[in-house]
Scaffold this motif. Structure first.
Motif, short mmCIF file in Angstrom:
data_model
loop_
_atom_site.label_atom_id
_atom_site.label_comp_id
_atom_site.label_asym_id
_atom_site.label_seq_id
_atom_site.Cartn_x
_atom_site.Cartn_y
_atom_site.Cartn_z
N LEU A 63 -10.37 -34.75 1.33
CA LEU A 63 -9.46 -35.05 2.10
C LEU A 63 -9.99 -36.46 2.79
N SER A 64 -9.07 -37.41 3.02
CA SER A 64 -9.22 -38.54 3.94
C SER A 64 -7.91 -38.86 4.46
N ALA A 65 -8.16 -39.61 5.65
CA ALA A 65 -6.91 -39.80 6.55
C ALA A 65 -6.97 -41.32 6.94
N ASP A 66 -6.26 -41.96 7.10
CA ASP A 66 -6.09 -43.43 7.46
C ASP A 66 -4.53 -43.68 8.44
N GLY A 67 -4.56 -44.82 8.63
CA GLY A 67 -3.26 -44.98 9.37
C GLY A 67 -1.95 -44.66 8.62
N GLU A 68 -2.08 -44.92 7.44
CA GLU A 68 -0.90 -44.80 6.39
C GLU A 68 -0.55 -43.43 6.07
N GLY A 69 -1.72 -42.45 6.15
CA GLY A 69 -1.48 -41.20 5.54
C GLY A 69 -2.68 -40.48 5.13
N LEU A 70 -2.59 -39.57 4.29
CA LEU A 70 -3.85 -38.54 3.59
C LEU A 70 -3.82 -38.86 1.96
N VAL A 71 -5.15 -38.70 1.82
CA VAL A 71 -5.49 -38.86 0.33
C VAL A 71 -6.02 -37.37 0.00
N VAL A 72 -5.46 -36.68 -0.69
CA VAL A 72 -5.88 -35.23 -1.01
C VAL A 72 -6.09 -35.01 -2.32
N VAL A 73 -7.16 -34.27 -2.83
CA VAL A 73 -7.57 -34.09 -4.21
C VAL A 73 -6.44 -33.10 -4.70
N ARG A 74 -6.07 -33.43 -5.92
CA ARG A 74 -5.25 -32.44 -6.65
C ARG A 74 -5.38 -32.16 -7.82
N GLY A 75 -5.41 -30.97 -8.25
CA GLY A 75 -5.97 -30.62 -9.70
C GLY A 75 -7.32 -30.41 -9.69
N PHE A 76 -7.93 -30.84 -10.95
CA PHE A 76 -9.40 -30.80 -10.94
C PHE A 76 -10.29 -31.82 -10.30
N ALA A 77 -9.74 -33.08 -10.36
CA ALA A 77 -10.31 -34.12 -9.74
C ALA A 77 -9.47 -35.23 -9.46
N GLY A 78 -8.09 -34.98 -9.71
CA GLY A 78 -7.20 -36.19 -9.14
C GLY A 78 -6.94 -36.23 -7.91
#
Length: 139
Positions: A63-78
């Motif tokens: 999980l990472s967060a910045d001013g634009e939004g989040l990036v989350v792991v989805r599935g195995f490694a997407g």
């Protein structure tokens, strides 16, 4: 990504533990030659632990967060980018079972719910939820 970035990742000691377990199960598989059931069980355990360790290598930041939004792991490694405008709710679901409390971070977008445990984040779920909420509001 813009501005400061917050990241939560799998702890390295858990990755090492999974790799060592995969190695131990591989040794057990070899030692089980002549016992078909033992080989199948140990082989399945080897494969499972190796896959879990591989996921931690391919996608260590869950999980990472910045001013634009989040990036989350989805599935195995997407990875999936979720803009802040799509995030409807961030909360921690806490359950007690057999005298043990576990928490899961839930990120609800309306279309999908992302579930992350303390083992995924490398930090307590409530702490991550509080950081995300204050980061999102800028306070």
């Amino acid at each position: 990504m813009s501005g400061p970035v917050l990241r939560w990742r799998v702890r390295r000691d858990l990755l090492v533990l999974k790799a060592v377990a995969a190695l131990a199960f591989a040794v057990a598989t070899v030692l089980s030659i002549g016992d078909p059931r033992g080989m199948i069980l140990a082989g399945a355990a080897t494969l499972m632990m190796a896959m879990l360790a591989l996921r931690d290598v391919l996608a260590p930041v869950r999980l990472s967060a910045d001013g634009e939004g989040l990036v989350v792991v989805r599935g195995f490694a997407g990875l999936q980018r979720v803009p802040w405008s799509a995030v409807e709710r961030i909360r921690v679901d806490t359950r007690t079972r057999f005298a043990s409390r576990t928490g899961v971070l839930e990120i609800d977008t309306g279309e999908a719910v992302f579930l992350l445990s303390q083992f995924d984040l490398g930090a307590p779920c409530q702490e991550v939820a509080d950081e995300l909420c204050s980061f999102r509001t800028g306070s």
